[in-house]
Scaffold this active site. Structure first.
Site, PDB file in Angstrom:
ATOM      1  N   SER A   1       0.814  -1.213   0.000  1.00 59.56           N
ATOM      2  CA  SER A   1       0.000   0.000   0.000  1.00 59.56           C
ATOM      3  C   SER A   1       0.848   1.264   0.000  1.00 59.56           C
ATOM      4  O   SER A   1       0.326   2.367   0.104  1.00 59.56           O
ATOM      5  CB  SER A   1      -0.898   0.005   1.241  1.00 59.56           C
ATOM      6  OG  SER A   1      -0.082  -0.225   2.381  1.00 59.56           O
ATOM      7  N   GLY A   2       2.163   1.100  -0.078  1.00 64.12           N
ATOM      8  CA  GLY A   2       3.058   2.268  -0.073  1.00 64.12           C
ATOM      9  C   GLY A   2       3.249   2.821  -1.477  1.00 64.12           C
ATOM     10  O   GLY A   2       2.620   2.354  -2.442  1.00 64.12           O
TER      11      GLY A   2
ATOM     12  N   GLY B   1       4.799   0.070  -3.697  1.00 64.43           N
ATOM     13  CA  GLY B   1       3.852  -1.035  -3.809  1.00 64.43           C
ATOM     14  C   GLY B   1       2.638  -0.693  -4.654  1.00 64.43           C
ATOM     15  O   GLY B   1       2.201  -1.471  -5.506  1.00 64.43           O
TER      16      GLY B   1
ATOM     17  N   TYR C   1      18.058   4.803   9.924  1.00 66.59           N
ATOM     18  CA  TYR C   1      17.445   4.139   8.753  1.00 66.59           C
ATOM     19  C   TYR C   1      18.521   3.378   7.968  1.00 66.59           C
ATOM     20  O   TYR C   1      18.353   2.214   7.616  1.00 66.59           O
ATOM     21  CB  TYR C   1      16.794   5.231   7.906  1.00 66.59           C
ATOM     22  CG  TYR C   1      16.213   4.831   6.574  1.00 66.59           C
ATOM     23  CD1 TYR C   1      15.006   4.144   6.493  1.00 66.59           C
ATOM     24  CD2 TYR C   1      16.841   5.202   5.380  1.00 66.59           C
ATOM     25  CE1 TYR C   1      14.449   3.819   5.263  1.00 66.59           C
ATOM     26  CE2 TYR C   1      16.295   4.883   4.152  1.00 66.59           C
ATOM     27  CZ  TYR C   1      15.102   4.189   4.084  1.00 66.59           C
ATOM     28  OH  TYR C   1      14.551   3.879   2.858  1.00 66.59           O
TER      29      TYR C   1
ATOM     30  N   HIS D   1       9.221  13.429   0.426  1.00 64.16           N
ATOM     31  CA  HIS D   1      10.625  13.688   0.117  1.00 64.16           C
ATOM     32  C   HIS D   1      10.679  14.990  -0.684  1.00 64.16           C
ATOM     33  O   HIS D   1       9.648  15.577  -0.990  1.00 64.16           O
ATOM     34  CB  HIS D   1      11.206  12.526  -0.681  1.00 64.16           C
ATOM     35  CG  HIS D   1      11.363  11.269   0.131  1.00 64.16           C
ATOM     36  ND1 HIS D   1      10.362  10.329   0.229  1.00 64.16           N
ATOM     37  CD2 HIS D   1      12.373  10.816   0.897  1.00 64.16           C
ATOM     38  CE1 HIS D   1      10.763   9.340   1.016  1.00 64.16           C
ATOM     39  NE2 HIS D   1      11.984   9.609   1.434  1.00 64.16           N
TER      40      HIS D   1
ATOM     41  N   LYS E   1       4.443  22.511  -3.092  1.00 65.65           N
ATOM     42  CA  LYS E   1       4.660  23.928  -2.739  1.00 65.65           C
ATOM     43  C   LYS E   1       4.505  24.830  -3.955  1.00 65.65           C
ATOM     44  O   LYS E   1       3.857  25.874  -3.902  1.00 65.65           O
ATOM     45  CB  LYS E   1       6.103  24.103  -2.222  1.00 65.65           C
ATOM     46  CG  LYS E   1       6.218  24.142  -0.740  1.00 65.65           C
ATOM     47  CD  LYS E   1       7.621  24.607  -0.386  1.00 65.65           C
ATOM     48  CE  LYS E   1       7.980  24.143   1.002  1.00 65.65           C
ATOM     49  NZ  LYS E   1       9.366  24.423   1.330  1.00 65.65           N
TER      50      LYS E   1
ATOM     51  N   ASP F   1      20.623  20.398   5.043  1.00 64.84           N
ATOM     52  CA  ASP F   1      20.946  19.998   3.679  1.00 64.84           C
ATOM     53  C   ASP F   1      20.964  18.483   3.476  1.00 64.84           C
ATOM     54  O   ASP F   1      20.673  17.994   2.401  1.00 64.84           O
ATOM     55  CB  ASP F   1      22.336  20.543   3.324  1.00 64.84           C
ATOM     56  CG  ASP F   1      22.244  21.544   2.198  1.00 64.84           C
ATOM     57  OD1 ASP F   1      21.167  21.674   1.608  1.00 64.84           O
ATOM     58  OD2 ASP F   1      23.275  22.198   1.922  1.00 64.84           O
TER      59      ASP F   1
END
Ligand code: NAP
Length: 301
Positions: free
Chosen positions: A11-12, A15, A131, A174, A182, A261
């Site tokens: 569901s991501g 995916g 991570y 991300h 934006k 950054d």
């Protein structure tokens, strides 16, 4: 005989998009199985009896989320990954293809682009260290099961993904989807603030390229080294954001705020990938961004 493939993280972002390419595979979300629970994970794998598992599920996030919640990133990823690899073994799954990330690679290396052999040549960037280390542990876990049990468990490492089905909400996004949102919402003639200096370099990988690559990797990538999946070129964030602005036809000024950054560069070599998949063409950035923006406009109607 047809291979039964089960995909975690169905569901991501990856995916959901993959379902369009391989609709006959089985896709699981966290409401189908809680991978943080070993018992749930094992009983699910035993129920489906897949020939192969593609493990995509993870706690994923942008640079801010990663730096503010390293404990959650580490705990959830290490637990899910450990459960998935061991449950595959116990459920008799012969083939596992697990997703790492180029974030698992060292913050700096002597020579760029780095290659798969460089994965342990230094710690990952501090901004996504929890991570990155959890992904390295997943890699080590597959190596151990290959060695002791002779299993065909291997890993792939995509670079920064973007494209249709990506997360555009500021909590999860991300930098590419965050920028598109934006810019889309900005008034003509206004100034849009962008995080960082714009100087870091990124290898932006269009999601459909990864989705096209995955069936090939499942069939052909049986090596103990992980395989990097990334386009051959990289751009600085300033240029990627400017390209987004031009493609979207926005008449706005960009202001880089200099904050947070992240890693300066993390370009990986796709030489081994190209050897494995000769003739594979990566989508040019401008084309991928255009398709992403079209999808964003269509899906936010
Ligand atoms: P995503 O959109 O955040 O999706 C995460 C997936 O993991 C969702 O399907 C989620 O299920 C599932 N999940 C989370 N916790 C779970 C749990 N406890 N039990 C079961 N499932 C759980 O991530 P993505 O961007 O598709 O990333 C897929 C893979 O690619 C990850 O391994 C990631 O590390 C790797 N990767 C991503 C990028 C990128 O730029 N996005 C780059 C390199 C590598 P729910 O929807 O039900 O919560």
């Amino acid at each position: 005989m047809k291979t039964k493939v089960l995909v975690t993280g169905g569901s991501g972002f990856v995916g959901k998009r993959l379902q369009k390419f391989k609709p006959d595979w089985i896709y699981l979300s966290s409401s189908d199985v809680d991978l943080l629970s070993y018992d749930d994970c094992l009983s699910t794998f035993k129920k489906y009896k897949p020939d192969a598992v593609i493990h995509l599920a993870a706690r994923v996030g942008g640079i801010k989320d990663n730096s503010e919640k390293p404990a959650e990133f580490f705990h959830q990823n290490i637990t899910m990954n450990t459960n998935v690899v061991h449950a595959c073994y116990e459920a008799g799954v012969k083939r596992l293809l697990a997703s790492l990330s180029t974030c698992a690679f060292p913050n700096t290396v002597e020579k760029y682009p780095f290659t798969e052999e460089n994965i342990f040549d230094g710690p990952p960037a501090e901004t996504n260290g929890a991570y990155g280390f959890s992904k390295r542990a997943l890699y080590v876990h597959t190596l151990a099961y290959r060695k002791q049990y002779g299993l065909d468990y291997s890993c792939f490492c995509p670079s920064n993904l973007y494209g249709p089905e990506d997360h555009f909400d500021p909590q999860k996004s991300h930098f590419i989807p965050a920028t598109i949102k934006k810019l889309h919402e900005a008034e003509e003639g206004s100034t849009v603030e962008i995080w960082g200096t714009g100087k870091p370099l990124r290898q932006a990988l269009f999601i459909d390229d990864l989705c096209n690559a995955l069936p090939h990797l499942l069939e052909r990538h049986h090596d103990e080294l992980p395989i990097i999946v990334a386009p051959g070129s990289q751009q600085c964030i300033h240029d990627i954001v400017t390209l987004c602005k031009d493609i979207m036809g926005k008449n706005v000024s960009l202001e880089f705020n200099g904050n947070l950054d992240g890693q300066y560069r993390k370009d990986g070599s796709n030489a081994r990938f190209k050897e494995l998949c000769p003739g594979f063409e990566f989508t040019p950035l401008a084309e991928g961004l255009r398709k992403t923006y079209e999808w964003y406009c269509e899906s936010s109607k």
